[in-house]
Enzyme design. Structure first.
Site, mmCIF file in Angstrom:
data_model
loop_
_atom_site.group_PDB
_atom_site.id
_atom_site.type_symbol
_atom_site.label_atom_id
_atom_site.label_comp_id
_atom_site.label_asym_id
_atom_site.label_seq_id
_atom_site.Cartn_x
_atom_site.Cartn_y
_atom_site.Cartn_z
ATOM 1 N N LYS A 286 0.819 -1.208 0.000
ATOM 2 C CA LYS A 286 0.000 0.000 0.000
ATOM 3 C C LYS A 286 0.861 1.269 0.000
ATOM 4 C CE LYS A 286 -4.131 -2.135 0.943
ATOM 5 N NZ LYS A 286 -3.771 -3.557 0.798
HETATM 6 C C1 LIG Z 1 -4.331 -4.698 0.193
HETATM 7 C C2 LIG Z 1 -3.524 -5.937 0.126
HETATM 8 C C3 LIG Z 1 -3.751 -6.927 -0.855
HETATM 9 C C4 LIG Z 1 -4.895 -6.821 -1.853
HETATM 10 O O1 LIG Z 1 -4.664 -5.842 -2.834
HETATM 11 P P1 LIG Z 1 -5.889 -5.326 -3.751
HETATM 12 O O2 LIG Z 1 -5.318 -4.203 -4.548
HETATM 13 O O3 LIG Z 1 -6.947 -4.868 -2.790
HETATM 14 O O4 LIG Z 1 -6.325 -6.457 -4.582
HETATM 15 C C5 LIG Z 1 -2.924 -8.028 -0.885
HETATM 16 N N1 LIG Z 1 -1.930 -8.198 0.028
HETATM 17 C C6 LIG Z 1 -1.671 -7.263 0.987
HETATM 18 C C7 LIG Z 1 -0.579 -7.515 1.959
HETATM 19 C C8 LIG Z 1 -2.450 -6.112 1.067
HETATM 20 O O5 LIG Z 1 -2.193 -5.204 2.043
#
Ligand SMILES: *Cc1c(COP(=O)(O)O)cnc(C)c1O
Length: 497
Positions: free
Chosen positions: A113
């Site tokens: 993120k």
């Molecule tokens: C948010 C997240 C995901 C999922 O990503 P999306 O873009 O919502 O599909 C996968 N792994 C981790 C560690 C995340 O924080």
């Protein structure tokens, strides 16, 4: 280039307006009016640039209302070695023959993120200036863990903004709670809610749309905005690392310019894999986009059958950031695949809201199959693959990336497809040390969060991320927990309104 709404193709706004608004008033998501193209020459040239420079090139295709100077300011402020533990920003690790792990977790909160939330505050504040909106922006976030911390870290002490994060009191990991409760910054507020994630999200949505609160904010010279992945300002930054990786692989002579690669993405809200779809259709050669889910396998079923059905049990797994039954960003993909037919999107997503289910047309099913493959695995398989990869390659996966590796192994067995493959790695194993240690060592004895981190360091040999190590000695700033009915008053009081 301008931006349309998936639920009203007549909308036409600039990227700056799309980033400030976050979501369209008709409930749709903003999408660019076309997918811009990059030639192979342009992609290969990225190989000689820094990550920030690559980012500026890719952004310039989408944020056409931003000047070069503005893009330079945003990308250099976000993608530097002060914010990221790796000078490469996103690191490529060669796992085994023709298979690469793209480590997207070298940012301040150790999850992917950060790749978007480190730059979003700069994109947002620049956008506000561009559209001459002279208001303080209040970011409200409901989080199940990773988004909240990454948003706090991105927006902490950013002038002209303040951020408020709500998380479910018993719904986040010990490390995630600690990360949020110790957050620095003069413009941040963190609050636990006596409820689950849905309560947090519903509470935040109710505040967003409450006319009385909005008026009070406006009178005080403020406005709300959103930092979750429905905002185009979070999606666009994710396209960059796929194209950057392709350029890097060409530069390292792992592939030749023009060779196709597969991309595997551990998926929840469909944001990360949608970014890979955009990268492909901008001109990056891709064979298959492989969508990996945990036991909440609504997307696996959808890609394989064309039926989206959220009427199923919600399962709590060891990969909690993918525990999701409504993948918001799928709406953007379907808008493209059905030929930007906004009436069709309104029908499907109306059905999703009322019946929890819709089925796409045969034409869209065929298009889905052309670009995507999909699979899922459960917690036992997730842990088994962590152990397998650790034993064979001395590489320690986090639980989310492990889901992707397992789904890729299954895909390769079933198809015999030997295309070189990049697996997106979305979190540091240190963020989920309990499950990772259980996978590698069997049972985990009675240890606190920091003992587990120490143990994982011994087992993996990886440096403990400084931001996690430092948490141990950081004072807890936020201890409060409130009830659902208290959120509104809490927000107003925090803003001194
Ligand atoms: C948010 C997240 C995901 C999922 O990503 P999306 O873009 O919502 O599909 C996968 N792994 C981790 C560690 C995340 O924080």
């Amino acid at each position: 280039m301008f931006y349309k709404s998936t639920r009203n193709s007549g909308v036409s706004i600039s990227s700056a307006e799309a980033i400030v608004q976050g979501i369209s008033a008709d409930g749709g998501l903003f999408v660019p009016s076309e997918i811009p193209q990059m030639s192979m020459d342009e992609i290969v040239k990225l190989g000689d640039m820094s990550y920030a420079e690559r980012a500026a090139v890719v952004f310039s295709k989408f944020l056409t209302d931003f000047t070069d100077a503005e893009l330079k300011y945003c990308t250099e402020s976000a993608y530097n070695d002060k914010n990221f533990a790796s000078a490469d920003i996103a690191e490529i690790s060669h796992l085994f023959d023709g298979t690469y792990v793209l480590e997207l977790w070298h940012g301040p909160t150790c999850a992917f993120k950060d790749m978007a939330l480190q730059i979003l505050p700069y994109l947002l504040t620049t956008s506000l200036k561009k559209i001459k909106m002279n208001k303080k922006v209040v970011i409200l976030v409901a989080t199940s863990g990773d988004t909240g911390k990454a948003a706090l870290e991105g927006f902490a002490d950013v002038e002209g903004t303040s951020i408020m994060v709500f998380y479910p009191q018993d719904g986040v990991s010990a490390m995630q709670k600690r990360q949020m409760a110790t957050q620095d910054g003069n413009n941040v507020t963190v609050c636990a809610l006596n409820g689950n994630f849905d309560d947090c999200q519903n509470g935040v949505k109710a505040i967003f749309t409450n006319e009385e609160i909005k008026q009070k904010l406006a009178d005080g010279g403020m406005m709300f905005s959103s930092a979750n992945s429905i905002n185009w300002g979070r999606l666009a930054p994710q396209i960059i690392y796929y194209i950057s990786t392709y350029a890097e692989l060409v530069k390292d002579e792992q592939i030749k310019a023009g060779d196709k690669i597969n991309i595997v993405v551990p998926t929840g809200n469909f944001g990360n894999i949608l970014a890979a779809y955009y990268a492909k259709h901008m001109g990056m050669p891709v064979n298959k986009l492989i969508c990996a889910s945990n036991a909440n396998n609504v997307l696996t079923d959808f890609i394989n059958t064309g039926i989206y059905d959220r009427n199923r049990k919600f399962i709590t797994t060891v990969s909690p950031s993918m525990d999701i039954l409504i993948s918001s960003n799928l709406e953007r993909l379907l808008y493209i695949l059905c030929g930007e037919n906004d009436a069709q999107i309104r029908e499907w997503f109306g059905k999703l809201a009322s019946e929890g289910r819709y089925e796409v047309t045969d034409d869209v099913k065929a298009k889905l199959k052309a670009d995507f493959a999909a699979g899922f695995c459960d917690d036992a398989q997730t842990k088994a693959v962590i152990k397998e990869i650790y034993d064979k390659y001395s590489y320690t996966l986090d639980t989310h990336t492990a889901v992707a590796v397992k789904v890729y192994e299954d895909y390769k067995k079933a198809t015999g497809d030997n295309t070189k493959t990049v697996i997106a790695s979305t979190a540091s194993p240190y963020k989920f040390s309990t499950a990772v240690l259980e996978a590698i060592e069997g049972k985990v004895s009675d240890m606190d969060e920091f003992d587990k981190v120490e143990r994982l360091h011994e087992v993996s040999g990886y440096d403990v991320p400084k931001s996690l190590a430092d948490l141990k000695n950081k004072p807890i700033r936020f201890t409060g927990a409130i009830g659902r009915d208290e959120m509104k008053d809490f927000v107003l009081k925090s803003l001194s309104l």
